[in-house]
Write a protein that holds these residues in place. Structure first.
Motif, PDB file in Angstrom:
ATOM      1  N   ASP A  49       0.875  -1.173   0.000  1.00 40.40           N
ATOM      2  CA  ASP A  49       0.000   0.000   0.000  1.00 40.40           C
ATOM      3  C   ASP A  49       0.916   1.228   0.000  1.00 40.40           C
ATOM      4  O   ASP A  49       1.822   1.319   0.843  1.00 40.40           O
ATOM      5  N   HIS A  51       0.584   5.231  -0.530  1.00 41.12           N
ATOM      6  CA  HIS A  51      -0.267   6.399  -0.767  1.00 41.12           C
ATOM      7  C   HIS A  51       0.514   7.715  -0.748  1.00 41.12           C
ATOM      8  O   HIS A  51       1.374   7.914   0.121  1.00 41.12           O
ATOM      9  N   HIS A  84      -2.032   6.470   6.574  1.00 37.15           N
ATOM     10  CA  HIS A  84      -1.261   5.214   6.685  1.00 37.15           C
ATOM     11  C   HIS A  84      -0.496   4.976   5.393  1.00 37.15           C
ATOM     12  O   HIS A  84      -0.886   5.453   4.330  1.00 37.15           O
ATOM     13  N   ASP A 116      -8.845   4.645  -4.132  1.00 40.54           N
ATOM     14  CA  ASP A 116      -8.219   3.672  -3.250  1.00 40.54           C
ATOM     15  C   ASP A 116      -8.034   2.365  -4.013  1.00 40.54           C
ATOM     16  O   ASP A 116      -8.613   2.159  -5.088  1.00 40.54           O
TER      17      ASP A 116
END
Ligand code: VGL
Ligand code: ZN
Length: 201
Positions: A49, A51, A84, A116
Motif C-alpha cells: 500500500d 499512498h 497510513h 483507493d
C-alpha cells in the motif's frame, strides 16, 4: 500446475503499533516466513500500500474522523482511514521480521490520490494493475493468498484472483482482519467461500 504466493500489505502501519492497526497482526509473521521459505512457490508477489500524502482515503483529507463510512462512488470508500502507508515513510515499509528477500515482485497500489486500491489486481474504480497478466505470463495457475488485512486488501485481492481464473486458496493462519465493523471478518470469509476460494489452515 504452477503455484504463486501473494503476500498482501505486510507493512508496519498494519501491525499492532501502526497507524491502521490490525489486531494480532504480528502473530502471522512466523507462518508467513514459513510459506516464503517453503520452496512451494514458483513466484512470490508482495503488494505494498503506497499512498501520497493527499490521498482521498485519508479521513483528514475529507475533514472527517478515521473509520467514518464514506463513499464518493469514484473509488473512495466504504470507509475513510487514518493516514497510513505514506510513500517513503517507515509505516509503509515491510515489517522487519518478514523475509522480504523471497519476494520476486512488488506491486505498489493506492498511488492515485483520487482512488483507493484494496485489491493488488486493480484499483477500486477498476483500473488494472497488471498482476493477473504478470501471473499468467509466468504460467501460474494456482495462487495462495495471505497477509493484511483479511477484511479489506486480502479479501478483494483473493476475490479478483479467483475471478481472473486462478485456483485460489486463502491461508487462514497467515492473515488477520481489522474488524472496523463487527461482521467484517465473517462477511469476508463467507464472500470468499461463496466465490470458490478454498480456505485452508
Ligand atoms: C488496507 C485499508 C486501507 C489493507 C489498506 O491493506 O487491508 N486497508 N488501506
Ligand atoms: Zn491504504
Amino acid at each position: 500446475m504452477s503455484r504463486a504466493l501473494l503476500v498482501v500489505d505486510l507493512q508496519n502501519d498494519f501491525y499492532e503499533d501502526g497507524a491502521l492497526p490490525v489486531p494480532e497482526a504480528s502473530r502471522i509473521n512466523a507462518r508467513v516466513n514459513g510459506l516464503l521459505e517453503s520452496g512451494d512457490y514458483k513466484v512470490i508477489v508482495a503488494s505494498q500500500d503506497w499512498h501520497p500524502e493527499n490521498h482521498k482515503s485519508f479521513a483528514v483529507n475529507q475533514g472527517k474522523d478515521p473509520y467514518t463510512p464514506f463513499n464518493n462512488g469514484k473509488g473512495i470508500g466504504p470507509l475513510l482511514w487514518p493516514v497510513h502507508c505514506q510513500q517513503g515513510t517507515p509505516g509503509a515499509e515491510f515489517h522487519r521480521e518478514i523475509k522480504t528477500e523471497y519476494f520476486n515482485y512488488i506491486i505498489r497500489k493506492g498511488t492515485d490520490p483520487e482512488v483507493d486500491s484494496y485489491s493488488a489486481f486493480r484499483e477500486n474504480n477498476g483500473t488494472d494493475l497488471g498482476l493477473a497478466a504478470l501471473l499468467k505470463g509466468l504460467d501460474i495457475t494456482e495462487v495462495d493468498v495471505c497477509g493484511l488485512a483479511l477484511d479489506y486488501c486480502v479479501r478483494f485481492s483473493a476475490l479478483d484472483d479467483v475471478r481472473a481464473g486462478f485456483k485460489t486458496r486463502l491461508i487462514l493462519t497467515a492473515t488477520r482482519g481489522v474488524g472496523a465493523t463487527p461482521n467484517d471478518i465473517d462477511d469476508a470469509l463467507k464472500e470468499m467461500k461463496e466465490a470458490g476460494i478454498l480456505i485452508i489452515e
